[in-house]
Design an enzyme around this catalytic site. Structure first.
Site, mmCIF file in Angstrom:
data_model
loop_
_atom_site.group_PDB
_atom_site.id
_atom_site.type_symbol
_atom_site.label_atom_id
_atom_site.label_comp_id
_atom_site.label_asym_id
_atom_site.label_seq_id
_atom_site.Cartn_x
_atom_site.Cartn_y
_atom_site.Cartn_z
ATOM 1 N N TYR A 79 5.853 59.745 27.651
ATOM 2 C CA TYR A 79 5.675 58.892 28.878
ATOM 3 C C TYR A 79 4.581 57.886 28.757
ATOM 4 C CZ TYR A 79 8.829 62.742 30.812
ATOM 5 O OH TYR A 79 10.049 63.576 31.059
ATOM 6 N N SER B 23 15.973 64.877 36.745
ATOM 7 C CA SER B 23 16.675 63.910 37.516
ATOM 8 C C SER B 23 17.492 64.563 38.504
ATOM 9 C CB SER B 23 17.732 63.243 36.444
ATOM 10 O OG SER B 23 18.151 62.039 37.035
ATOM 11 N N PRO B 24 16.720 65.301 39.606
ATOM 12 C CA PRO B 24 17.618 65.957 40.539
ATOM 13 C C PRO B 24 18.138 65.006 41.568
ATOM 14 C CG PRO B 24 15.128 66.151 40.951
ATOM 15 C CD PRO B 24 15.527 65.486 39.470
ATOM 16 N N GLY C 252 19.727 62.360 40.534
ATOM 17 C CA GLY C 252 20.898 61.548 39.692
ATOM 18 C C GLY C 252 20.345 60.114 39.786
#
Length: 381
Positions: free
Chosen positions: A101, A250-251, A253
């Site tokens: 990142y 990515s809980p 979406g």
């Protein structure tokens, strides 16, 4: 400009990132997933959960986008520090980063922000991409060679301003390095006190079993949400069998589960979501039924769609800890407030019955990115 307008008008510069998966692009882990509405729900990451033997807050914070958002803007560094510190003030003790990142920059931001309370939190970060440790240049493919892992960790410790990494993940399974060699290097780092726990991200099932047999795996980090439920087939049962924690990336979406994307949304060239068939114009039209369901339950339980989405994840297993990411203070407060949203047994059964009646169509990732998931490490000769 509201979030929906940003999605329609801004793109993601992908130059140099074509070999990286979704969660290592400038899309964060739950990347700034909220709808942009200020939450009125009291914020608290109440309660503790266990990832293996590691105790953390019930909701963590993904900090991936804090060096650059997926709209390619550069957030205010002092404000990113403020969000991280405010998250800690509101009970968050799990913070997620990775060398990829930035590269490197997000670990620096996290280290700067947490220096005053470092010993009171859990920092997790990830290695595994082929990144030049001097220049930060992203080279093709993966690199989990033992010597490289040890060099990477030395850089992580400096950037994070710490003497140990609480939870170190292999970001993706390297198809050229036996997992036995990877875990062997990690065991050396554990003996040296530089790493405390380790985990795997998007791994193949047999690779998990082989790794766990050498040294217990603390957590697996995979994409998992109401939009993508793939881990329910093999990985979550495996975690339950072996006593491994599960951390969904990515809980929310990538914004879809918050209502930020609707049937009229079109993505600018370069935004990876425009390359995902689940977000094609025809599939968004079908998948919007999922958002409608979440909004209906949000009205019923006086919670935002993001909070309903996170609360559902928390209700699946007591050892699941989502790590939504954001660069907005209001979104962070809204996300941690999800810990106060509870489903009764009857409510969860009703919700799941309605959920199972909805068929999500389209693939979660482009094929070139998906190829890095569910990979088995080669056998050791």
């Amino acid at each position: 400009m509201n979030r929906r307008s940003v999605i329609k008008t801004a793109g993601l510069v992908l130059a140099g990132t074509a070999l990286l998966p979704l969660d290592t692009l400038a899309l964060s882990v739950g990347a700034d997933d909220n709808s942009g509405k200020d939450s009125k729900t009291p914020s608290t990451a109440s309660g503790k959960r266990k990832l293996g033997s590691l105790e953390v807050s019930s909701i963590g914070l993904g900090v991936q986008n804090m060096s650059r958002t997926y709209q390619t803007t550069v957030p205010s560094r002092p404000e990113m520090h403020n969000i991280i510190r405010k998250a800690y003030d509101n009970g968050v003790t799990l913070f997620d980063a990775a060398e990829a990142y930035g590269p490197f920059e997000v670990e620096k931001i996290l280290g700067e922000a947490t220096a005053s309370f470092r010993n009171k939190i859990v920092i997790e970060t990830k290695f595994g991409w082929n990144i030049d440790q001097n220049t930060g240049q992203r080279l093709p493919g993966l690199n989990s060679k033992p010597d490289h892992i040890k060099v990477v960790v030395e850089g992580m410790l400096k950037r994070l301003r710490t003497d140990r990494i609480d939870l170190l993940y292999q970001h993706r399974v390297d198809p050229n390095v036996p997992i036995e060699d990877v875990v062997g290097a990690i065991k050396d780092l554990i003996k040296e006190g530089k790493v405390v726990h380790y985990g795997l991200s998007e791994p193949g099932v047999q690779t998990v079993r082989r790794a766990h047999a050498i040294h217990p795996v603390t957590a697996i980090q995979n994409e998992y949400s109401l939009l993508w439920r793939g881990p329910e087939e093999k990985i979550i049962p495996l975690c339950e069998e072996l006593g491994i924690g599960f951390v969904p990336w990515s809980p929310l979406g990538v914004g879809f589960l918050t209502g930020a994307i609707d049937a009229d949304t079109r993505f600018a060239p370069g935004d990876i979501r425009g390359m995902e068939s689940r977000f094609s114009p025809e599939n968004i039209q079908a998948n919007i039924a999922l958002v409608d369901l979440i909004k209906k339950w949000g009205e019923q339980k006086k919670a935002t769609p993001a909070q309903i989405s996170l609360a559902w994840l928390l209700a699946q297993k007591p050892w699941i800890v989502p790590i939504p990411g954001t660069t907005q203070m209001a979104h962070m407060l809204e996300n941690v407030g999800a810990a106060a949203v509870k489903f009764s047994v009857a409510e969860l059964q009703q919700f799941n019955s309605q959920l199972n009646a909805i068929k999500v169509v389209g693939e979660r990732l482009p094929a070139m990115v998906q190829a890095f998931s569910d990979v088995e490490a080669p056998l050791k000769k």
